[in-house]
Design an enzyme around this catalytic site. Structure first.
Site, PDB file in Angstrom:
ATOM      1  N   ASN A   3       0.975  -1.326   0.097  1.00  0.00           N
ATOM      2  CA  ASN A   3       0.114   0.002  -0.003  1.00  0.00           C
ATOM      3  C   ASN A   3       0.947   1.177  -0.249  1.00  0.00           C
ATOM      4  O   ASN A   3       1.502   1.554   1.033  1.00  0.00           O
ATOM      5  CB  ASN A   3      -0.828   0.040   1.197  1.00  0.00           C
ATOM      6  CG  ASN A   3      -1.802   1.200   1.208  1.00  0.00           C
ATOM      7  OD1 ASN A   3      -1.646   1.864   0.344  1.00  0.00           O
ATOM      8  ND2 ASN A   3      -2.561   1.203   2.334  1.00  0.00           N
ATOM      9  N   GLU A  55      -8.690  -5.827   4.994  1.00  0.00           N
ATOM     10  CA  GLU A  55      -8.631  -5.252   3.421  1.00  0.00           C
ATOM     11  C   GLU A  55      -7.329  -6.208   2.989  1.00  0.00           C
ATOM     12  O   GLU A  55      -7.506  -6.363   1.677  1.00  0.00           O
ATOM     13  CB  GLU A  55      -8.208  -3.769   3.563  1.00  0.00           C
ATOM     14  CG  GLU A  55      -9.472  -2.976   4.055  1.00  0.00           C
ATOM     15  CD  GLU A  55      -9.312  -1.596   4.158  1.00  0.00           C
ATOM     16  OE1 GLU A  55      -9.271  -0.947   3.345  1.00  0.00           O
ATOM     17  OE2 GLU A  55      -8.771  -1.276   5.195  1.00  0.00           O
ATOM     18  N   HIS A  73     -12.999   2.822   0.102  1.00  0.00           N
ATOM     19  CA  HIS A  73     -12.739   1.790   1.379  1.00  0.00           C
ATOM     20  C   HIS A  73     -13.656   0.594   0.542  1.00  0.00           C
ATOM     21  O   HIS A  73     -14.173  -0.331   1.537  1.00  0.00           O
ATOM     22  CB  HIS A  73     -13.733   2.125   2.516  1.00  0.00           C
ATOM     23  CG  HIS A  73     -12.919   3.357   3.234  1.00  0.00           C
ATOM     24  ND1 HIS A  73     -13.948   4.298   3.854  1.00  0.00           N
ATOM     25  CD2 HIS A  73     -11.555   3.558   3.760  1.00  0.00           C
ATOM     26  CE1 HIS A  73     -12.918   4.845   4.681  1.00  0.00           C
ATOM     27  NE2 HIS A  73     -11.827   4.704   4.169  1.00  0.00           N
ATOM     28  N   ARG A  99      -2.405  -2.247  -3.399  1.00  0.00           N
ATOM     29  CA  ARG A  99      -3.699  -1.338  -3.111  1.00  0.00           C
ATOM     30  C   ARG A  99      -3.609  -0.103  -3.879  1.00  0.00           C
ATOM     31  O   ARG A  99      -2.667   0.412  -4.037  1.00  0.00           O
ATOM     32  CB  ARG A  99      -3.751  -0.859  -1.570  1.00  0.00           C
ATOM     33  CG  ARG A  99      -4.796  -0.100  -1.515  1.00  0.00           C
ATOM     34  CD  ARG A  99      -5.171   0.620   0.018  1.00  0.00           C
ATOM     35  NE  ARG A  99      -6.215   1.406   0.030  1.00  0.00           N
ATOM     36  CZ  ARG A  99      -6.414   2.367   0.985  1.00  0.00           C
ATOM     37  NH1 ARG A  99      -5.453   3.005   1.584  1.00  0.00           N
ATOM     38  NH2 ARG A  99      -7.343   3.191   0.954  1.00  0.00           N
ATOM     39  N   ARG A 130     -11.370  15.185   8.257  1.00  0.00           N
ATOM     40  CA  ARG A 130     -12.076  15.487   6.873  1.00  0.00           C
ATOM     41  C   ARG A 130     -13.675  16.153   7.504  1.00  0.00           C
ATOM     42  O   ARG A 130     -14.229  15.546   8.343  1.00  0.00           O
ATOM     43  CB  ARG A 130     -12.271  14.354   5.937  1.00  0.00           C
ATOM     44  CG  ARG A 130     -11.051  13.988   5.145  1.00  0.00           C
ATOM     45  CD  ARG A 130     -11.338  12.913   4.353  1.00  0.00           C
ATOM     46  NE  ARG A 130      -9.990  12.172   3.974  1.00  0.00           N
ATOM     47  CZ  ARG A 130     -10.005  10.936   4.107  1.00  0.00           C
ATOM     48  NH1 ARG A 130     -11.058  10.128   4.213  1.00  0.00           N
ATOM     49  NH2 ARG A 130      -8.633  10.224   3.733  1.00  0.00           N
TER      50      ARG A 130
END
Ligand code: AMP
Length: 400
Positions: free
Chosen positions: A7, A383, A179, A90, A239
């Site tokens: 990733n 994940e 996601h 990823r 965020r």
């Protein structure tokens, strides 16, 4: 088969070495501060840890160091790079081009480059990771697993913004969602946990530093809270989530802010951090609330209220609900947030059991009362397993 999962971010990269068939994880680690100074944290064996402070001027040096650490010295878990059969990456933005994971080819990299305007921070780092792996491990298959892919099944009326239509045809402006690997993994686990096998209506709340909710009908995503970029939807660590366009343009004119300054404020200084003024980390804000800090209390109330509103709207989008799932650092660990989100939702068939909710466990579990019409699951996300498993399926020809 061992899959090296990468990733790659702009100044850090996370990795895992996993056998997707046995689910055995041989090593997990992260390189941080790439291009600044550099630190590698490597976990292996039965929880042994290694920390190496070493200069990593570029991502290439960082990946070389990771491969050396996996194959040599104290943190060694395999004899050589030959023991890595494939690499799973990823990848953040697959636009409308990638609705599933793909073998990395020149054409795939070219397409990902065209998508850079949609993810200017993430896609370049992902591409760099792919090209470096091709160079350092020539001949080994690389697979790209996109964060957006699972959401590509959304119907047009869910993913379109009500802007003039040519904004979509000219620039691809629409909701993509993120996601996706987590929403896929958790909704798939939930389907397995349900008695019902058809017309399954599942809501997944992925609540971590970044948070999103999705509505999944029969295994296919029909709506999700993030948009063209990950700033839309729920209030998150830093965020803002949903804010009216009028409020944003008014703030810009009042503060004399540029677009980039505004995006920086909305991505990095808002959310839990912006409201509490204390931290982006929910645990610290919960502590602040306990100590009587009213802005921490407000941040917690806003987080839970936002999630609850999305849950309610997705019950409507799915014409009912069979399972509500919580995952991510907050979803898996905060009984209080789960309790506030579910409070009063009995009318929707969601009845949380306080004792089950407060019991700590790192296993997938049902926290609804026995008489609840729908189930409420806490499911640890994985994940990396989705990336390793997709890589394995594609490389062994099980999936094209
Ligand atoms: P993630 O991005 O999935 O690693 O999640 C990080 C978020 O989970 C942070 O806001 C943490 O404060 C939050 N978190 C982790 N453990 C807990 C906990 N026990 N209670 C509340 N929040 C938690």
């Amino acid at each position: 088969m061992n899959v090296f999962i990468l990733n790659a971010g702009s100044s850090s990269l996370k990795y895992q070495l996993m056998n997707p068939v046995t689910k055995n994880v041989l090593a997990v680690g992260i390189c941080e501060r790439i291009g600044i100074d550099g630190v590698l944290k490597h976990e292996f064996g039965d929880g042994q840890e290694l920390k190496i402070d070493v200069s990593m001027p570029t991502h290439k040096e960082a990946i070389e160091l990771v491969l050396r650490t996996l194959t040599d010295g104290e943190g060694k878990v395999i004899d050589s790079i030959d023991d890595i059969e494939a690499i799973g990456h990823r990848a953040v933005h697959g636009g409308e081009e990638f609705a599933s994971s793909v073998m990395v080819t020149e054409k795939v990299i070219e397409t990902m480059k065209k998508l850079i305007p949609l993810a200017p921070l993430h896609n370049p780092a992902n591409i760099m990771g792919m090209e470096i792996c091709q160079e350092l491990m020539p001949g080994k298959p690389n697979v790209a697993v996109f964060d957006t892919a699972f959401h590509q099944t959304m119907p047009d009326y869910a993913y379109m913004y009500a802007l003039p239509y040519d904004q979509y045809t000219k620039h691809g402006i629409r909701k993509y969602g993120f996601h996706g690997t987590s929403h896929f993994f958790v909704s798939n686990e939930a389907r397995g946990m349900l008695d019902k096998k058809h017309n399954t209506r599942i809501i997944v709340c992925h609540l971590g530093n970044g948070s999103s909710v999705s509505a999944v009908l029969n295994g296919k995503c029909i709506d999700t809270s993030m948009g063209l970029t990950p700033v839309q939807g729920l209030m998150m660590g830093t965020r803002a989530g949903d804010v009216g366009a009028g409020a944003i343009s008014f703030m810009m004119s009042q503060e004399g802010m540029t677009i980039n300054e505004t995006l920086d404020l909305m991505n990095k200084k808002s959310g839990i951090l912006g409201i509490s003024g204390k931290s982006s980390d929910l645990r610290e804000v919960l502590d602040g609330m306990q100590e009587g800090d009213d802005r921490c209390r407000l941040a917690v109330d806003m987080v839970a209220y936002n999630i609850k509103k999305y849950v309610g709207s997705y019950v409507a989008a799915l014409d009912g609900v069979d399972a509500l799932c919580f995952t991510g650092g907050i979803g898996e660990n905060s009984a209080l947030i789960r309790e506030i989100v579910c409070a009063g939702l009995d009318g929707m068939g969601l009845n949380i059991d306080p004792t089950k909710n407060n019991k700590r466990s790192n296993k997938a579990r049902d926290i609804a009362t026995n008489s609840s019409a729908a189930r409420i699951f806490v499911i640890p996300t994985n994940e990396e397993y989705v990336i390793a498993s997709d890589t394995y399926k594609i490389v062994s020809g099980l999936e094209k």
